[in-house]
Scaffold this active site. Structure first.
Site, short mmCIF file in Angstrom:
data_model
loop_
_atom_site.label_atom_id
_atom_site.label_comp_id
_atom_site.label_asym_id
_atom_site.label_seq_id
_atom_site.Cartn_x
_atom_site.Cartn_y
_atom_site.Cartn_z
CB THR A 24 -35.09 -63.78 -16.81
OG1 THR A 24 -34.02 -64.40 -17.51
CG2 THR A 24 -34.88 -63.91 -15.32
N GLY A 70 -31.20 -59.46 -17.02
CA GLY A 70 -30.25 -58.78 -17.89
C GLY A 70 -29.05 -59.68 -18.11
N1 ASP Z 1 -29.99 -62.67 -16.08
C1 ASP Z 1 -30.15 -63.85 -16.85
C2 ASP Z 1 -28.80 -64.51 -17.02
O1 ASP Z 1 -27.83 -63.84 -17.26
C3 ASP Z 1 -30.77 -63.62 -18.21
C4 ASP Z 1 -31.93 -62.66 -18.29
O2 ASP Z 1 -32.33 -62.06 -17.28
O3 ASP Z 1 -32.49 -62.49 -19.38
O4 ASP Z 1 -28.73 -65.72 -16.96
#
Ligand code: ASP
Length: 346
Positions: A214, A266
């Protein structure tokens, strides 16, 4: 007589209000916060939290990612130094990251359990708390630009699915076939995740070797405007139509010129439940803690205690930075007039 009584009542109300105000100010005594160093501008970027092993730090791949972060920071600094707007810097940085297949955003988005890519993005402007977000879009090349259009060219804040896609087309944004988002390594990751999913727990939503992904960016410009943006493909093997924190204002993204700008990464379910991005802003506003103390508390205590993987980047209104994470790695970097930092591990 009545006039006198009203005057007395009004004075009492006025005095008690001033007392409340003074007591709030009295609490804000942390010199690190009240005398916080003023930066003319500042920029912080993340390329996702995840699990990487520090022993691979020398890997070409990691160094190449750091070089990319470095050049994004320098590009952003050049724009901000010349008086460029935070909104333009954030959209420019994130658009470039969305074109880069190494990140889990735009081109390199991970796959949902139905073998398709569904993308989420959001952006928020700290001047007037205006915000825009898109979720579950499958054919918008640059979801962050769609989020920006929602913010600037519509009366809405949050659009999802086909309606968001149609709106993006009407705004003249580039649409692509869903196949554009295919990358072999992300597809292999889906197959691997499907094999593991029978043993799934919340925590294992992040695979043990889940990498950076992300993307997010927060900029403070010379006018004092803070803008935050986040873009993602979500989690590998997510239920199709699942929406994470990244497009949710207050969860994955928040910006308020009175406090700070935040972009999270996250396991989104936790970031939504704990309203992490807005929590950062609230704690900054109502407590004496610095942005680093708040970020550290939320990521390394509150979320860590419940095994919620992730991290965030934040800039306070003075340009002070926080980049806490509780995974083994988070690709990140920040820059201001005098300092530039790029890092991957703790
Ligand atoms: N926060 C993102 C989600 O849950 C994924 C990530 O940040 O890696 O879609």
């Amino acid at each position: 007589m009545l006039y006198r009584i009203s005057l007395i009542i009004l004075s009492i109300i006025f005095i008690s209000c001033s007392e409340i105000d003074t007591s709030v100010e009295k609490k804000q005594k942390n010199p690190l916060k009240t005398n916080a160093k003023q930066h003319d501008f500042a920029l912080v970027i993340h390329g996702g939290a995840g699990y990487l092993s520090p022993k691979n730090d020398a890997d070409k791949e990691h160094n190449a990612l750091k070089t990319t972060m470095d050049s994004l920071l320098i590009m952003g600094k050049t724009m901000l130094e010349k008086g460029g707007e935070a909104i333009d810097v954030v959209t420019k940085v994130i658009t470039i990251m969305e074109d880069d297949p190494r990140f889990n955003a735009g081109k390199g988005a991970v796959f949902a359990n139905n073998g398709k890519n569904e993308l989420d993005a959001s952006i928020m402007h700290g001047k007037d708390l205006n915000a825009g977000a898109v979720a579950g879009v499958t054919n918008i090349k640059h979801p962050i630009l769609a989020a920006k259009e929602v913010m600037t060219s519509s009366r809405h804040v949050f659009m999802a699915g086909q309606g968001a896609e149609q709106f993006a087309e009407e705004q003249g944004l580039t649409l692509v076939d869903n196949k554009y988002f295919f990358t072999q390594n992300k597809f292999e990751r889906l197959e691997k995740a499907k094999k593991q999913s029978s043993k799934s727990s919340m925590r294992s939503d992040y695979l043990p070797d889940e990498k950076y992904g992300t993307v997010g960016c927060v900029a403070l410009d010379k006018k004092g405007n803070i803008v935050a943006g986040t873009s993602t493909g979500g989690l590998t093997n997510k239920q199709y139509n699942r929406i994470g924190d990244s497009p949710v204002i207050g969860a994955g993204t928040y910006a308020d010129n009175r406090t700070c700008g935040v972009s999270c990464t996250g396991v989104g379910e936790f970031f939504i439940r704990y309203a992490v991005a807005h929590e950062m802003s609230s704690q900054y506003r109502y407590t004496d803690k610095t942005i680093q103390e708040i970020g550290d508390d939320i990521i390394n205590k509150t979320l860590k205690d419940i095994n919620a993987d992730g991290g965030l980047i934040a800039l306070d209104k003075y340009g002070n930075v926080a980049m806490p994470f509780n995974t083994t790695a988070m690709l990140r970097g920040y820059i201001n007039e005098e300092e530039k930092v790029v890092a991957l591990f703790h």
